[in-house]
Scaffold this active site. Structure first.
Site, PDB file in Angstrom:
ATOM      1  N   LYS A  71      35.057  42.774  49.049  1.00 61.59           N
ATOM      2  CA  LYS A  71      34.467  41.647  49.774  1.00 61.59           C
ATOM      3  C   LYS A  71      32.936  41.707  49.859  1.00 61.59           C
ATOM      4  O   LYS A  71      32.291  40.666  50.054  1.00 61.59           O
ATOM      5  CB  LYS A  71      35.048  41.576  51.185  1.00 61.59           C
ATOM      6  N   SER A 320      42.249  45.981  46.165  1.00 62.98           N
ATOM      7  CA  SER A 320      41.176  45.211  46.799  1.00 62.98           C
ATOM      8  C   SER A 320      40.462  45.926  47.936  1.00 62.98           C
ATOM      9  O   SER A 320      39.314  45.611  48.234  1.00 62.98           O
ATOM     10  CB  SER A 320      41.719  43.872  47.308  1.00 62.98           C
TER      11      SER A 320
END
Length: 427
Positions: A71, A320
């Site tokens: 992110k 992720s």
């Protein structure tokens, strides 16, 4: 100010008006801005997953990225494109944790204030990490969507600049830079797997991947308990799934992003849905075989490996993030070992006389079972002549070894009942 490589600022200024779409020039601009900011997360070849899936598996470990998740890519790039006036107003966003840390990190680097609204269910490690980057954290609601509603309200009422975690093409462009690195490490990649929540990562990676090689296949992976993107793709438009329920808090999104949705429709080759139970097994596999901690959302792509209908191809699952609190880690380890028969508990009624406990222990030892815990309860019956209850927690080699131990006890005349982790009797 954000550090930028030479020439990156001019490119961004020219592209500011073009972020109505994601083009190759946009991705190049993002790559320039992020150069020197990101950790290198080189692909890792996995002999274990290659052997168990029949494909050549190369892991993209974004759990090792700055702030512990991919992110940072979108958050940092988005913030780098904001005007001085937009930054001066202060930033606000909503996040289940990883985007929160990315925005907080970017805001701290730029010397601007950031307010982050997070669901009350957010793991403590993500809350504390966000605070450590200097952001103000507001806990609100049980889901991302609840937090997002408050963040939008704060943006409107207080004039804060809203940095959306996924429904923003500039953010998605930053996330998509992962594809550059995948192709650099593995030019002949065949399949890329990405977790899907709101769709920002999937849109960015699939769009750039198709620009670099139209033949590559990109699949999104969602938890079956929060499969809002799959529902939207099947409907042909954005739909809301409510309620949602999944242990993958990082992708627990009721409504996908409408701005990124057209890119997913065009470039994503399909959606794979995963049950929560599969994430437990994936956690153990990654921890034991690769010595890495990966959060549940990041494990979606590992669990999806066995659902692919191809063999002999080069497959890259994107992990992720790795921001997981120790309580969740311990719970996953325990449930994973139980699921695999490597830890189990049985209950048996014994006559209340000397030597019975020794008989059980001796039998278990002969079968190479390792006793972890004993609970010998003489007060289970008012009439002690009716017997006492013994609960034994064992470590075994797996499901077949567990069955061997239970069968041996029954052959010796013991009425054995397996006790589930919750304490209920399972058989």
């Amino acid at each position: 100010m954000f550090p930028r490589p030479a020439g990156a600022g001019d490119m961004i200024n020219k592209l500011r008006e073009s972020f109505q779409m994601m083009t190759l020039d946009d991705f190049r601009a993002a790559r320039k801005v992020l150069d020197g900011v990101l950790h290198r997360t080189d692909l890792m070849y996995s002999p274990f997953f290659t052997k168990t899936t029949g494909n050549h598996v190369y892991i993209k470990p974004e759990n090792m990225q700055v702030t512990g998740a991919y992110k940072i890519r979108g958050a940092y790039f988005k913030c780098s494109t904001l005007t001085g006036e937009e930054k001066a107003k202060g930033l606000v966003t909503a996040s289940a944790g990883n985007h929160a840390q990315g925005v907080a990190y970017a805001a701290q680097a730029a010397g601007v204030a950031a307010t982050i609204v997070m669901p009350t269910t957010t793991p403590l490690v993500k809350v504390n990490n966000t605070k450590d980057y200097g952001a103000k954290v507001v806990l609100h609601g049980e889901t991302f969507d609840d937090a997002a509603a408050l963040a939008a309200k704060l943006s409107e009422e207080e004039g804060l600049t809203y940095v959306h975690p996924f429904n923003d093409l500039t953010v998605s462009t930053g996330q998509g830079t992962i594809a550059y690195e995948i192709f650099k490490d593995l030019p002949d990649v065949d399949v890329i797997l990405v977790p899907v929540g709101g769709g920002g990562l999937a849109a960015g990676v699939s769009t750039l991947a198709k620009l670099l090689n139209p033949s590559v296949r990109v699949f999104g992976v969602e938890p079956s308990g929060a499969a809002s993107m799959k529902a939207s793709l099947e409907a042909g438009h954005i739909v809301t799934v409510d309620p949602i329920s999944t242990i993958a808090d990082g992708v627990a999104v009721k409504t996908p992003g409408d701005h990124v949705f057209p890119y997913i429709q065009k470039n994503l080759d399909g959606i794979i849905t995963i049950d929560d139970g599969e994430l437990v097994d994936a956690f153990l596999d990654v921890m034991e075989k690769h010595k890495m901690i990966v959060e549940n959302a990041g494990l979606l792509t590992i669990a999806a490996l066995k659902h692919l209908d191809c063999r002999g191809e080069n497959v890259v699952p994107v992990l992720s993030g790795g921001n997981m609190d120790v309580i969740t880690i311990s719970s996953l380890v325990q449930h994973g070992l139980i699921n695999r028969g490597r830890i189990f508990t049985f209950s048996v009624q014994l006559p209340d006389r000397p030597g019975e406990l020794l008989r059980i222990a001796d039998l278990v030892a002969k079968l190479s079972g390792n006793i972890i815990k004993l609970d010998h309860n003489q007060f289970v019956n008012i009439n002690r002549q009716a017997g006492v209850e013994l609960k034994v927690t064992l470590e075994a080699f797996g499901l077949s070894h567990k069955a061997e131990i239970l069968d041996a006890l029954r052959q010796e005349g013991y009425q054995v009942r397996e006790v589930a982790a919750s304490g209920t009797i399972t058989g």
